[in-house]
Design an enzyme around this catalytic site. Structure first.
Site, short mmCIF file in Angstrom:
data_model
loop_
_atom_site.label_atom_id
_atom_site.label_comp_id
_atom_site.label_asym_id
_atom_site.label_seq_id
_atom_site.Cartn_x
_atom_site.Cartn_y
_atom_site.Cartn_z
N LYS A 66 0.83 -1.20 0.00
CA LYS A 66 0.00 0.00 0.00
C LYS A 66 0.87 1.25 0.00
CE LYS A 66 -3.97 2.02 2.41
NZ LYS A 66 -4.96 1.86 3.50
N SER A 97 -9.57 2.73 2.13
CA SER A 97 -8.44 3.33 1.44
C SER A 97 -7.50 2.31 0.79
CB SER A 97 -7.65 4.20 2.41
OG SER A 97 -7.09 3.42 3.45
N SER A 124 -11.05 0.67 6.00
CA SER A 124 -10.19 0.68 4.82
C SER A 124 -9.65 -0.66 4.38
CB SER A 124 -9.02 1.65 5.03
OG SER A 124 -9.48 2.97 5.09
#
Length: 470
Positions: A82, A157, A181
């Site tokens: 990420k 996210s 997320s």
């Protein structure tokens, strides 16, 4: 095997074949690089690609195995990280123009553990600016599109991670979850995302020593793959004061379990939240599967009335602590919704924080009492199915207005405020082909039972086997 078959192998099976030398790390890595070249331009999931580094690491991995060296459980498995998690020597932007050219010197702990387990670094997956918001879009790389419907959001996210999994660009992924997320993008992309209990996956570096609202955790295409990755990234670290000193090896074992007699609560709206009827229409038959597996299922919901105040207050405090100095230095380079959160944090008093933490303790106590009557709680992950990629957030849910970019995710962030582990597992599709996940919630530190129940549901339904078409 074709390259596509390699790319959609479950991570556990891929690991077995790599360890048995039935396939090489070079072959696996090249197959994923080819898949990224073919598919990623359509969805924008992987935003920084480290192809040369990946092939070099794969060659070294094959050499270690050929020489009889001991290798880790993720030996030869390609993983993109990420873009809010630092990877040494790899551009890491946090989705912000302030850090558009930032290259860290060291790995975050979760990345370090994955790499130490033998994984190959593919690059970085897209995330919203500083991970704020459950829709993956930012001014550096743009929006990530849903692999099942390219006109829709992939969630956030950890949206780049979820989209990359669904599209066969990587077998495993890590992400983070403050308000949903890991769960929301898993729901939107028909994959599995686990928000662990605070401290199960320790975070380092950390902004605040006792912070427990935001956690890091695993994602995968199957529950067993998520459990495998959890076995790698969980475990004690002396630098983080809330790190749990508990064994992580059991997560790598079999998840097969008999659910007969399990007490399961089902709350379609978590105490009165607006939920899109299309979401409910998918989840109602999914809940019946638990009864077919032998569970005692009944409608019930814990008291979550104070969760909104708890989450918003603690989140505002954390955002102010983490980003206020950046906002002062770069007032024109942060999205307005993020700046508003930071400004809200600045208005909070000691009394506000004390009230929020007192109410959070009441929430935690209430959940503990609730789980003396039930073993699991089922609920929606997201209150809406995937929405158009051009939106920042849905402005209404089931006819009710949403006042900001957080409110439509109350079904996820209300659970964050309790500290309980929660998982999104594929539950089906709307009539027009939009994925919907089921949220399964367990008592604090009850990840193993949670994973076993989700695995049984997954095996009974097979919703996660449906692949996007490119």
């Amino acid at each position: 095997m074709s390259a596509e078959e390699i790319c959609y192998l479950p991570a556990r099976e891929l690991a077995r074949r790599l360890h048995a030398r039935e396939v090489s790390a070079r072959e696996v890595t090249q197959a994923h690089l080819d898949r990224i070249e073919q598919v990623n331009p359509q969805i924008n999931a992987i935003v920084t690609l480290t192809a040369e580094r990946a092939l070099s690491e794969a060659a070294a991995a094959d050499e270690r195995l050929a020489h009889g060296e001991e290798v880790g459980p993720l030996h030869g498995i390609p993983v993109a990280h990420k873009d809010t998690h630092d990877v040494a020597g790899v551009r890491t932007t946090y989705g912000s123009p302030i850090f558009a050219d930032h290259v860290p010197d060291s790995d975050t702990l979760v990345v370090e553990r994955i790499r130490n387990a033998g994984a190959i670094t593919l690059g970085k997956t897209n995330a919203p600016e500083f991970g704020a918001g459950s829709h993956t879009m930012n001014p550096v790389f743009g929006a990530t599109r849903n692999p099942y419907r390219r006109d829709l959001s992939a969630g956030g996210s950890s949206g780049g991670a979820a989209a990359a999994l669904a599209a066969g660009l990587q077998p495993l992924a890590e992400g983070s979850d403050m308000g949903g997320s890991l769960r929301n993008p898993a729901s939107f992309c028909n994959v599995v995302g686990l928000r662990p209990s605070p401290g199960r996956v320790p975070t380092w570096p950390a902004t605040l020593p006792w912070e427990a609202l935001g956690v890091q955790g695993p994602m995968g295409r199957t529950v067993a793959d998520v459990a495998l990755l959890l076995s790698v990234i969980a475990g004690y670290d002396e630098r983080n004061p809330i790190a749990l000193d508990l064994p992580s090896a059991p997560f790598a074992g079999s998840l097969d379990a008999d659910l007969t007699g399990l007490r399961v609560a089902w709350s379609p709206d978590l105490g009165g939240l607006p939920v899109d009827p299309e979401v409910t229409a998918v989840l109602e038959p999914a809940v019946k599967v638990f009864a077919e597996l032998g569970c005692r299922v009944e409608p019930a919901c814990p008291d979550l009335a104070s969760a909104d105040e708890v989450f918003r207050t603690l989140r505002g405090w954390l955002f102010h602590a983490g980003f206020s100095s950046l906002l002062e230095e770069h007032p024109d380079q942060m999205k307005q919704t993020l700046a508003d959160n930071i400004a809200f944090g600045a208005t909070l008093s000691g009394a506000d924080l004390a009230s929020a933490q007192t109410r959070q303790l009441q929430l935690i106590t209430g959940m503990r009492e609730f789980f003396t009557q039930y073993d699991l709680l089922l609920a929606p992950v997201s209150q809406v199915p995937p929405f158009p990629v051009e939106w920042e957030y849905p402005e209404t849910v089931a006819g009710q207005p949403m006042h900001d970019y957080l409110e439509w995710m109350r079904s996820a962030y209300s659970i964050s405020a309790t500290g309980c582990p929660a998982l999104s597992v594929p539950a089906g599709f709307t009539e027009d082909g939009r994925p919907v996940g089921l949220q399964i919630i367990a008592p604090l530190r009850g990840e193993l039972g949670l994973l076993r129940a989700a695995h049984a549901f997954e095996q009974a339904t097979g919703h996660g086997n449906r692949r996007p078409v490119f």
